[in-house]
Design a protein around this motif. Structure first.
Motif, PDB file in Angstrom:
ATOM      1  N   TYR A  23      -6.152   7.794  -6.607  1.00 46.83           N
ATOM      2  CA  TYR A  23      -5.667   6.717  -7.415  1.00 46.83           C
ATOM      3  C   TYR A  23      -6.545   7.210  -8.961  1.00 46.83           C
ATOM      4  N   LEU A  26      -6.612   8.689  -1.444  1.00 46.88           N
ATOM      5  CA  LEU A  26      -5.321   7.892  -0.745  1.00 46.88           C
ATOM      6  C   LEU A  26      -5.281   8.994   0.549  1.00 46.88           C
ATOM      7  N   GLU A  49       0.843  -1.158  -0.100  1.00 39.24           N
ATOM      8  CA  GLU A  49      -0.063  -0.223  -0.162  1.00 39.24           C
ATOM      9  C   GLU A  49       0.963   1.423   0.060  1.00 39.24           C
TER      10      GLU A  49
END
Length: 483
Positions: free
Chosen positions: A102, A108, A75
């Motif tokens: 993204y 995010l 991640e």
């Protein structure tokens, strides 16, 4: 029955603008347009560089955020604490927002809902590190933002947006500080121009006042403008033109007064003679005395008519001084027409009238009316005073081309004029000794001819005839320029 409609009063045309207002308008209007154009350019340049400065700041924040994205396992995370974020995104006057997304739009980090359709539309195909600036809104508040596309460590879009209050305030200050001084300078320039134009136009107003204060009989030249600052070439030229016009009018008025006085003075004698002859004849019973007095009346009338003709010729000469228009004239044709007019009179007077050189194609610059009057006066004088005491009288009109020009001559075989008297006879009211003795003429014939010649730029000369007998009066005209 209705009354007829009253006629409308004539419309008064609007008064034209003053020269001062027109000069101010012609000067200030271009200056105002130039100021508006310059201000628009300044505003455009200020807006461009202000936007670039603020955009560079939010782009730096976007690069800083992009540099702090790390991978933790599989991640991506933003390696900044809340305190660090506050430090990075702190602005004393504006509020800043950020989002890290993204490609599919999943958040995010940062503020949700900051993504904009325009961002999604422009997001496809961005290159590494490519930035797109855009105008955005959040809850109705206008924002200025930048979108930065990154592909490492994973494909992401970093969006940083900022409110626009400070940049708009700065832009307004730049406009005020740039435009207001120019506007003040323009107002100062308008006042200065108005004062300068009023000062420079003062001589024209003084000239106008000087002309308006004049009496109709005052034709003296205008006084010079007072002071060197009042003098300009234009004002001096206008005053000079007015003075020259006054001079021409004064000459015309003087000529009219002289003509009227001359007519009154010179006609008094022949008219008195006519009256005396008529009264004497009426007092007689003898028809022979009546005939004698009628002959005297006829002779007095002829002398008075000739005097009137000569006075009118002098008036024509004075008028032609300012209105003559010289043009090419066929001298031979005009002289032939005048000679034909005098043939019958010459036959009655027993004078042999001849001519030579009239067929030559000679042209001179002259006024046709003055030229005809000149030759008619010469022939009239010759028929009156050019008869010899014995033998047949002859009179000749000759036309010849010389090196200096074209000469027109009238020659008789009469008693002639003594050389010492020739110059004096060109003056008005001067008569030869024979004329004074005979009581003929008024001493105007040769002065008229001389004046006509001067007006046509020709030269008059008095000489003796062939063999020293008689009188030869010649007029030399300048040669006509080629073309």
């Amino acid at each position: 029955m209705t009354d007829a409609a009253a006629p409308l009063p004539p419309s008064v045309p609007p008064s034209p603008p003053s020269l001062r207002a027109r000069l101010l308008r012609n000067v200030l209007a271009p200056l105002l347009l130039t100021w508006l154009l310059g201000t628009a350019i300044i505003v455009g340049v200020a807006h461009y560089f202000t936007e670039r400065a603020f955009d560079r700041a939010i782009l730096s924040d976007a690069y800083l955020l992009a540099s702090r994205i790390k991978m933790q396992g599989r991640e991506a995370v933003l390696d900044l604490s809340p305190a660090d974020l506050n430090t990075v995104l702190y602005d004393q006057q504006e509020t800043q927002y950020f989002s890290i997304l993204y490609p599919n739009g999943r958040l995010l980090a940062g503020e949700p809902g900051l993504d904009h359709p325009a961002v999604n539309d422009d997001a496809g195909g961005e290159g590494e590190g490519e930035a797109h600036f855009m105008s955005m809104q959040r809850h109705g508040v206008p924002l200025r933002g930048v979108m930065l596309a990154r592909s490492t460590p994973v494909p992401l879009r970093i969006i940083v947006a900022q409110t626009t209050h400070s940049r708009q305030a700065l832009l307004n200050q730049l406009i005020v500080y740039a435009a207001l001084p120019q506007l003040v300078l323009l107002a100062v320039l308008a006042v200065w121009l108005q004062q300068g134009i009023r000062r420079d136009l003062a001589p024209l107003q003084a000239l106008q006042a000087s002309v308006e204060r004049r009496d109709a009989a005052d034709l003296t030249p205008l006084p010079p403008m007072a002071g060197e600052r009042a003098r300009t070439r234009e004002v001096d030229g206008l005053a000079g033109s007015v003075n020259r016009l006054l001079g021409r009018i004064d000459e015309g008025v003087r000529a009219q007064r002289e003509f009227a006085g001359t007519v009154a003075h010179e006609l008094r004698t022949p008219l008195a003679g006519l009256r005396a002859a008529a009264e004497y004849g009426l007092a007689q019973d003898d028809p022979a005395r009546w005939r004698e007095q009628l002959q005297a009346v006829l002779q007095g009338q002829l002398r008075a008519s000739r005097l009137v003709d000569q006075l009118l010729a002098l008036a024509l000469a004075d008028e032609a001084q300012n209105s003559r228009m010289l043009q090419p004239v066929a001298l031979g044709e005009l002289a032939r027409d005048v000679v034909l007019q005098f043939l019958a009179r010459a036959d009655r007077a027993g004078v042999e009238l001849g001519a030579s050189g009239l067929d030559a194609p000679l042209r001179v610059m002259a006024d046709p009316g003055l030229l005809e009057g000149l030759l008619s006066n010469l022939l009239d004088n010759a028929l009156r005073y050019g008869k010899p005491n014995e033998g047949r009288a002859t009179l000749s009109v000759d036309l010849s081309e010389e090196a200096d020009g074209v000469r027109l001559s009238v020659t008789d075989n009469g008693p002639g004029i003594e050389p010492g008297q020739r110059t004096a006879l060109l003056l008005r009211w001067k008569q030869g000794s024979d004329n004074q003795r005979l009581g003929l003429g008024a001493g105007l014939g040769l002065s008229i001819v001389d004046r006509y010649a001067q007006l046509m730029q020709a030269t008059l000369a008095l000489d003796s005839g062939p063999g020293g007998a008689g009188l030869r009066v010649s007029v030399l005209f300048p040669r006509l320029a080629a073309g």
